[in-house]
Write a protein that holds these residues in place. Sequence first.
Motif, PDB file in Angstrom:
ATOM      1  N   MET A 115      20.730 -20.915  -6.417  1.00 43.72           N
ATOM      2  CA  MET A 115      19.587 -21.123  -4.983  1.00 43.72           C
ATOM      3  C   MET A 115      18.987 -19.928  -5.589  1.00 43.72           C
ATOM      4  O   MET A 115      18.807 -19.109  -6.284  1.00 43.72           O
ATOM      5  N   GLN A 116      18.074 -20.781  -4.525  1.00 45.65           N
ATOM      6  CA  GLN A 116      15.973 -20.343  -4.302  1.00 45.65           C
ATOM      7  C   GLN A 116      16.330 -18.915  -3.925  1.00 45.65           C
ATOM      8  O   GLN A 116      16.441 -18.756  -2.935  1.00 45.65           O
ATOM      9  N   PRO A 117      15.903 -18.360  -4.954  1.00 43.01           N
ATOM     10  CA  PRO A 117      15.187 -16.974  -4.476  1.00 43.01           C
ATOM     11  C   PRO A 117      13.696 -16.927  -3.485  1.00 43.01           C
ATOM     12  O   PRO A 117      13.234 -17.873  -3.259  1.00 43.01           O
ATOM     13  N   THR A 118      14.031 -15.917  -1.964  1.00 41.81           N
ATOM     14  CA  THR A 118      13.005 -15.633  -1.562  1.00 41.81           C
ATOM     15  C   THR A 118      12.520 -14.761  -1.256  1.00 41.81           C
ATOM     16  O   THR A 118      13.304 -13.360  -1.712  1.00 41.81           O
ATOM     17  N   VAL A 119      11.592 -14.320  -0.028  1.00 36.76           N
ATOM     18  CA  VAL A 119      10.973 -13.105   0.429  1.00 36.76           C
ATOM     19  C   VAL A 119      11.635 -12.405   0.790  1.00 36.76           C
ATOM     20  O   VAL A 119      12.139 -13.165   1.896  1.00 36.76           O
ATOM     21  N   ALA A 120      11.977 -11.501   0.580  1.00 37.42           N
ATOM     22  CA  ALA A 120      12.861 -10.122   1.729  1.00 37.42           C
ATOM     23  C   ALA A 120      12.250  -9.591   2.454  1.00 37.42           C
ATOM     24  O   ALA A 120      12.611  -9.371   4.040  1.00 37.42           O
ATOM     25  N   SER A 121      11.127  -8.870   1.827  1.00 33.81           N
ATOM     26  CA  SER A 121      11.054  -8.221   2.929  1.00 33.81           C
ATOM     27  C   SER A 121       9.414  -7.726   2.300  1.00 33.81           C
ATOM     28  O   SER A 121       8.978  -8.181   0.849  1.00 33.81           O
ATOM     29  N   LEU A 122       8.261  -7.326   2.970  1.00 32.81           N
ATOM     30  CA  LEU A 122       7.086  -7.286   2.164  1.00 32.81           C
ATOM     31  C   LEU A 122       6.270  -5.552   2.564  1.00 32.81           C
ATOM     32  O   LEU A 122       6.399  -5.651   3.556  1.00 32.81           O
ATOM     33  N   TRP A 123       6.156  -5.117   2.054  1.00 34.36           N
ATOM     34  CA  TRP A 123       5.056  -3.595   2.445  1.00 34.36           C
ATOM     35  C   TRP A 123       4.155  -3.115   1.477  1.00 34.36           C
ATOM     36  O   TRP A 123       3.140  -3.890   1.149  1.00 34.36           O
ATOM     37  N   ARG A 124       3.253  -2.353   2.816  1.00 33.18           N
ATOM     38  CA  ARG A 124       2.284  -2.082   1.722  1.00 33.18           C
ATOM     39  C   ARG A 124       1.936  -0.373   2.862  1.00 33.18           C
ATOM     40  O   ARG A 124       2.902   0.141   3.692  1.00 33.18           O
ATOM     41  N   TYR A 125       1.272   0.335   1.867  1.00 32.53           N
ATOM     42  CA  TYR A 125       1.051   1.635   1.714  1.00 32.53           C
ATOM     43  C   TYR A 125      -0.640   1.885   2.253  1.00 32.53           C
ATOM     44  O   TYR A 125      -1.568   2.111   1.430  1.00 32.53           O
ATOM     45  N   PRO A 126      -1.276   2.036   3.201  1.00 34.76           N
ATOM     46  CA  PRO A 126      -2.387   2.140   3.377  1.00 34.76           C
ATOM     47  C   PRO A 126      -2.938   3.338   2.883  1.00 34.76           C
ATOM     48  O   PRO A 126      -3.935   3.545   2.425  1.00 34.76           O
ATOM     49  N   VAL A 127      -2.042   4.669   2.977  1.00 31.75           N
ATOM     50  CA  VAL A 127      -2.659   6.235   2.085  1.00 31.75           C
ATOM     51  C   VAL A 127      -1.484   6.320   1.062  1.00 31.75           C
ATOM     52  O   VAL A 127      -0.851   6.171   1.163  1.00 31.75           O
ATOM     53  N   LYS A 128      -2.205   6.412  -0.720  1.00 34.32           N
ATOM     54  CA  LYS A 128      -0.990   6.144  -0.837  1.00 34.32           C
ATOM     55  C   LYS A 128      -0.497   8.385  -1.300  1.00 34.32           C
ATOM     56  O   LYS A 128      -0.645   8.824  -0.405  1.00 34.32           O
ATOM     57  N   SER A 129       0.896   7.795  -1.534  1.00 32.84           N
ATOM     58  CA  SER A 129       1.617   7.974  -1.672  1.00 32.84           C
ATOM     59  C   SER A 129       2.366   8.768  -0.224  1.00 32.84           C
ATOM     60  O   SER A 129       3.470   9.303   0.531  1.00 32.84           O
ATOM     61  N   CYS A 130       1.668   8.049   0.959  1.00 31.84           N
ATOM     62  CA  CYS A 130       2.244   8.285   2.437  1.00 31.84           C
ATOM     63  C   CYS A 130       2.898   7.167   3.220  1.00 31.84           C
ATOM     64  O   CYS A 130       3.364   6.124   2.463  1.00 31.84           O
ATOM     65  N   ARG A 131       3.856   7.701   3.963  1.00 36.57           N
ATOM     66  CA  ARG A 131       4.582   6.576   4.740  1.00 36.57           C
ATOM     67  C   ARG A 131       3.920   5.141   4.362  1.00 36.57           C
ATOM     68  O   ARG A 131       3.068   4.483   5.086  1.00 36.57           O
TER      69      ARG A 131
END
Length: 291
Positions: free
Chosen positions: A1-17
């Motif tokens: 089974m080939q891996p796929t991207v499940a989710s992508l996340w970014r954090y505009p301010v370090k340590s914040c939501r």
Amino acid sequence: MQPTVASLWRYPVKSCRGESLARVEVEPWGLTQDRRWMVVDPAGGMVTARELNGLLVVHPTLTDDGLRLTVPGAAAVDVPLPDPTAQVPISIWSSRLTAADAGDGAAAWLSEVLGREVRLVHLDDPRRRPTSPTYSEPDDRVSLADGYPLLLTSRASAEAVSAAAEAPVPMHRYRPNLVVEGTEPWAEDTWRRFRIGDVTFRVVKGCARCVMTTMEPDHDAGTVARGPEPTRTLARLRRFGKGVWFGVNVIPDHPLPTGATIAVGDPVEVLEAVEPGTPPIGSSARERQPP
């Protein structure tokens, strides 16, 4: 089974939501707009949720003009992109560089919310900050992430920790940029190069985890709870050298294709890997750990 991207996340301010994305552009120093802002003390030193847990419930939203910050129980504040000529010295781990100060309004709002005198800065040009030379190449650059452009984790590894822990540990506690699915647990430890779309990435170092993984923010109440997991379980399953390890740090190969993007659902093609069971890069007690 080939891996796929499940989710992508970014954090505009370090340590914040953080924010979940369906598609995002990849830059040499990470996902576009990821950790380009940071809270600092009056001397310019990095301030993170390790010491001020309340940062985790500060919700930054990128706007056309800069940034909007919200938190339960307080009025929002809009922060315009600061003048890039208004540079101040900052420090983040062993890095010494400059960033643009975001002004007194942002500083006053954050100081009130966090109960400590702080300021907000913006890294207008990430080319000013090289990655650690121990595990990367001379031309590699990083924004205000701890050490490397992206953190990759896998659902299988997170599920293995949750199955062994007293209670499930949600993926957001690990603060990844890139989550993959369709692998065996800890397969990412063995990867050395992989490709998503038109972007090739290098796996340069495992990630030794800190106290931030033990914090669970309640974004509605504006509170943060602390507990022993996943550190307790990682200490049983994933102790190598002096640390506990989960996820791997990756760097986009350069030069990047113009406008290179990755998306949820994209296949992940593993180009180079080592033997299963190989400990994470950097995890040996004999290896020098960069600050």
